[in-house]
Design a protein around this motif. Sequence first.
Motif, PDB file in Angstrom:
ATOM      1  N   UNK A 167      -8.477 -12.290   5.404  1.00  0.00           N
ATOM      2  CA  UNK A 167      -7.103 -12.704   5.113  1.00  0.00           C
ATOM      3  C   UNK A 167      -6.115 -11.894   5.930  1.00  0.00           C
ATOM      4  N   UNK A 168      -6.365 -10.609   6.058  1.00  0.00           N
ATOM      5  CA  UNK A 168      -5.492  -9.754   6.864  1.00  0.00           C
ATOM      6  C   UNK A 168      -5.496 -10.193   8.314  1.00  0.00           C
ATOM      7  N   UNK A 217      -5.748  -4.397  -3.606  1.00  0.00           N
ATOM      8  CA  UNK A 217      -5.938  -5.146  -2.369  1.00  0.00           C
ATOM      9  C   UNK A 217      -5.458  -4.339  -1.170  1.00  0.00           C
ATOM     10  N   UNK A 218      -6.031  -4.606  -0.009  1.00  0.00           N
ATOM     11  CA  UNK A 218      -5.628  -3.901   1.208  1.00  0.00           C
ATOM     12  C   UNK A 218      -4.176  -4.168   1.573  1.00  0.00           C
ATOM     13  N   UNK A 219      -3.624  -5.284   1.118  1.00  0.00           N
ATOM     14  CA  UNK A 219      -2.215  -5.565   1.384  1.00  0.00           C
ATOM     15  C   UNK A 219      -1.324  -4.487   0.770  1.00  0.00           C
ATOM     16  N   UNK A 220      -1.744  -3.979  -0.393  1.00  0.00           N
ATOM     17  CA  UNK A 220      -1.005  -2.900  -1.037  1.00  0.00           C
ATOM     18  C   UNK A 220      -1.371  -1.552  -0.441  1.00  0.00           C
ATOM     19  N   UNK A 221      -2.646  -1.355  -0.171  1.00  0.00           N
ATOM     20  CA  UNK A 221      -3.099  -0.063   0.335  1.00  0.00           C
ATOM     21  C   UNK A 221      -2.543   0.249   1.729  1.00  0.00           C
ATOM     22  N   UNK A 222      -2.233  -0.784   2.511  1.00  0.00           N
ATOM     23  CA  UNK A 222      -1.626  -0.553   3.813  1.00  0.00           C
ATOM     24  C   UNK A 222      -0.115  -0.382   3.722  1.00  0.00           C
ATOM     25  N   UNK A 223       0.435  -0.559   2.503  1.00  0.00           N
ATOM     26  CA  UNK A 223       1.875  -0.416   2.326  1.00  0.00           C
ATOM     27  C   UNK A 223       2.641  -1.682   2.633  1.00  0.00           C
ATOM     28  N   UNK A 224       1.933  -2.757   2.966  1.00  0.00           N
ATOM     29  CA  UNK A 224       2.606  -4.011   3.303  1.00  0.00           C
ATOM     30  C   UNK A 224       3.299  -4.614   2.091  1.00  0.00           C
ATOM     31  N   UNK A 225       2.596  -4.660   0.970  1.00  0.00           N
ATOM     32  CA  UNK A 225       3.156  -5.215  -0.257  1.00  0.00           C
ATOM     33  C   UNK A 225       3.130  -4.169  -1.358  1.00  0.00           C
ATOM     34  N   UNK A 226       4.212  -4.095  -2.104  1.00  0.00           N
ATOM     35  CA  UNK A 226       4.263  -3.228  -3.273  1.00  0.00           C
ATOM     36  C   UNK A 226       4.872  -4.026  -4.422  1.00  0.00           C
ATOM     37  N   UNK A 227       4.177  -4.018  -5.544  1.00  0.00           N
ATOM     38  CA  UNK A 227       4.663  -4.758  -6.705  1.00  0.00           C
ATOM     39  C   UNK A 227       4.767  -3.804  -7.891  1.00  0.00           C
ATOM     40  N   UNK A 228       5.920  -3.823  -8.533  1.00  0.00           N
ATOM     41  CA  UNK A 228       6.103  -3.084  -9.772  1.00  0.00           C
ATOM     42  C   UNK A 228       6.325  -4.097 -10.888  1.00  0.00           C
ATOM     43  N   UNK A 256       6.983  -4.711   3.339  1.00  0.00           N
ATOM     44  CA  UNK A 256       7.354  -3.746   4.366  1.00  0.00           C
ATOM     45  C   UNK A 256       6.527  -3.969   5.623  1.00  0.00           C
ATOM     46  N   UNK A 257       7.208  -4.044   6.753  1.00  0.00           N
ATOM     47  CA  UNK A 257       6.526  -4.176   8.038  1.00  0.00           C
ATOM     48  C   UNK A 257       7.086  -3.131   8.989  1.00  0.00           C
ATOM     49  N   UNK A 258       6.219  -2.322   9.546  1.00  0.00           N
ATOM     50  CA  UNK A 258       6.603  -1.301  10.515  1.00  0.00           C
ATOM     51  C   UNK A 258       5.404  -0.953  11.361  1.00  0.00           C
ATOM     52  N   UNK A 259       5.579   0.029  12.211  1.00  0.00           N
ATOM     53  CA  UNK A 259       4.479   0.391  13.102  1.00  0.00           C
ATOM     54  C   UNK A 259       3.258   0.862  12.320  1.00  0.00           C
ATOM     55  N   UNK A 260       3.463   1.547  11.195  1.00  0.00           N
ATOM     56  CA  UNK A 260       2.319   2.016  10.411  1.00  0.00           C
ATOM     57  C   UNK A 260       1.519   0.858   9.854  1.00  0.00           C
ATOM     58  N   UNK A 261       2.216  -0.161   9.329  1.00  0.00           N
ATOM     59  CA  UNK A 261       1.512  -1.314   8.788  1.00  0.00           C
ATOM     60  C   UNK A 261       0.776  -2.084   9.890  1.00  0.00           C
TER      61      UNK A 261
END
Length: 213
Positions: A6-7, A100-111, A118-123
């Motif tokens: 999916x990624x 999910x890896x979407x959260x672990x990479x910092x791309x998605x965060x849900x509270x 979030x999209x940046x060079x790190x993601x």
Amino acid sequence: MKNYSFLLASALFVFTSCLPQINVKAQNNDSATISFSTGFSSTLTKTLKNLSGLDENTPLFSKADILNLLNSSGAVNTSASLPSQNEVAASGTIPELSENLLTKTGLLRKSEKSLTLTIGSRQIVDFYNLLNEDSKSYLDLLMIPALIGEQMSVSEYQELLSSMYGPSFAEEIVNGRLSIILSSPDGKKQAKESVTLGELLCTTEEKSWKVSW
């Protein structure tokens, strides 16, 4: 590797398409429904086929392949359609988003009351590091500044792509606009934004979009 496909699909569609759209809707539990769609011009399609070694008459995508990508990621309630040979639309629900890896990479965060993309060079680098060597080689061809750690303006990046793949390809990549829609569980609150791919691919800072409810 679960969630890898999916990624990969998301990364390739977002980074190489002209009119990508990502729609993320939070659910009341620890899950989110993610849909994406994109379209490719005939010029961009031809170049991508050449880079991928595909025959001119071979479609870039197949419905079965897209569904396999979604299902192998652990997504449920998946669907895919091909409005034309150069267009694709797909969706699925990602359960247990926090794992999910979407959260672990910092791309998605849900509270409990918000959803942030979030999209940046790190993601972008995290995406890249999850890929196999063949997939990495494909993205290497794009010489993405945010990925290779090179500070470059959008115009400089466009000139680089133009020198390698032609001005039409370069213009479509950097001027393509990513449409982002984040929605609350009931759909009553939304955050809608649009950003050029050139801005994202050349970014040196993280860009975040958030919906609260």
